[in-house]
Design a protein around this motif. Sequence first.
Motif, PDB file in Angstrom:
ATOM      1  N   VAL A 135       0.882  -1.171   0.000  1.00 16.56           N
ATOM      2  CA  VAL A 135       0.000   0.000   0.000  1.00 16.56           C
ATOM      3  C   VAL A 135       0.918   1.219   0.000  1.00 16.56           C
ATOM      4  N   SER A 136       0.788   2.080  -0.990  1.00 12.91           N
ATOM      5  CA  SER A 136       1.587   3.304  -1.050  1.00 12.91           C
ATOM      6  C   SER A 136       0.945   4.388  -0.206  1.00 12.91           C
ATOM      7  N   ASN A 137       1.747   5.201   0.406  1.00 11.69           N
ATOM      8  CA  ASN A 137       1.264   6.348   1.190  1.00 11.69           C
ATOM      9  C   ASN A 137       0.173   5.981   2.195  1.00 11.69           C
ATOM     10  N   PRO A 138       0.404   4.976   3.041  1.00  9.35           N
ATOM     11  CA  PRO A 138      -0.656   4.596   3.989  1.00  9.35           C
ATOM     12  C   PRO A 138      -1.104   5.751   4.885  1.00  9.35           C
ATOM     13  N   THR A 139      -0.231   6.732   5.168  1.00  7.36           N
ATOM     14  CA  THR A 139      -0.633   7.853   6.041  1.00  7.36           C
ATOM     15  C   THR A 139      -1.809   8.627   5.453  1.00  7.36           C
ATOM     16  N   LYS A 163       5.128   3.650   3.339  1.00  3.87           N
ATOM     17  CA  LYS A 163       4.589   2.552   2.531  1.00  3.87           C
ATOM     18  C   LYS A 163       4.415   1.334   3.428  1.00  3.87           C
ATOM     19  N   LEU A 164       3.511   0.499   3.039  1.00  4.91           N
ATOM     20  CA  LEU A 164       3.219  -0.705   3.822  1.00  4.91           C
ATOM     21  C   LEU A 164       3.506  -1.887   2.911  1.00  4.91           C
ATOM     22  N   ASN A 165       4.642  -2.529   3.160  1.00  2.35           N
ATOM     23  CA  ASN A 165       5.061  -3.659   2.313  1.00  2.35           C
ATOM     24  C   ASN A 165       4.598  -4.960   2.953  1.00  2.35           C
ATOM     25  N   PHE A 166       3.964  -5.816   2.167  1.00  6.77           N
ATOM     26  CA  PHE A 166       3.355  -6.999   2.778  1.00  6.77           C
ATOM     27  C   PHE A 166       4.233  -8.235   2.778  1.00  6.77           C
ATOM     28  N   LYS A 167       4.782  -8.604   1.675  1.00  7.85           N
ATOM     29  CA  LYS A 167       5.464  -9.892   1.519  1.00  7.85           C
ATOM     30  C   LYS A 167       4.525 -11.002   1.994  1.00  7.85           C
TER      31      LYS A 167
END
Length: 301
Positions: free
Chosen positions: A79-83, A116-120
């Motif tokens: 997810v880009s720009n979670p803020t 950013k919220l990186n999941f993997k």
Amino acid sequence: MTPEQVLAIPPRVLTQAQREFYFSEGYILLEAIIGDGWVRKLRDATDEMVERSRKVTRSDLIFDLEPDHRPDAPRLRRVSNPTEHHPVFWQYVNESVLPDAVADLVGPDVKFHHSKLNFKWSKGGEEVKWHYDISFWPHTNYSPLTIGTYLYDCGMSQGPLGVIPKSHRIEPMLSQYDDAGKWVGCLSADDAAALDLDKAVYLTGPAGSLTLHNCRTIHGSPRNDSDLGRPLLLYTLTSADAFPYTTNPIKPAHDQMLVRGKRAAFAHHDPRPCLIPPDWSKGYTSIFSLQQEEEQSGAMM
Ligand SMILES: O=C(O)CCC(=O)C(=O)O
Ligand SMILES: [Fe+2]
């Protein structure tokens, strides 16, 4: 500020030895420093984002999806720009201990650059190849650092962040272009092979741990073939006296906002040269798409 100037100010949450370790090694792991209250709120906000992604069929400005993402079985890369998409992510970077820990490493005046919220995702979350971050978004100095928050326990099999100690001191900076001059956003196989890869440190830790790596530190992360996902919430923060001189590739609404202290009266310039990225005003492709060599024109990190 220089490291010496930062170290001369009394710390808020880190020990002096931890600060010295960060400047010497280029990273630090702070195990379980974030309390359960924040971890719970961040997990709930993350679950809400995953729910929203069920309606999305192809990668867009917010959701970077794996090719086999489905409404009934979401598989997110980022997810880009979670803020901007959930208030908890902005509250966290302002109100938790996170910006205080960063103030101990960059000085009391701390600015937001992006998040950013990186999941993997479990069973196939992709590898991130060895790279350093600063040439994605060059600044007048090398204070920028990226803080990762593990929302769940992260062991070796979940694809933890790995760093090469002291690699932030490598001069000159290694290229992130291929031999044909195309931006690849990671080191060449030859340059990566020449690193001390057996000295790589994998930052595993329980939920609520923070990984902090300097913008010049070479890092990456292995695939996640385990049954457990690895959401890693990432923020890039800088000293207030560091100014970006290229377009922010993901154009965050909160770019350049202060999370601690006051605006800088003067920019601080580090004389060491910085590798420049392509002109992002012409479009940006996420590090995942880029490194997997997928054609997703316009997809953003
Ligand atoms: O998600 C990861 O493991 C690392 C990602 C990273 O280094 C980046 O996005 O620049
Ligand atoms: Fe990175």
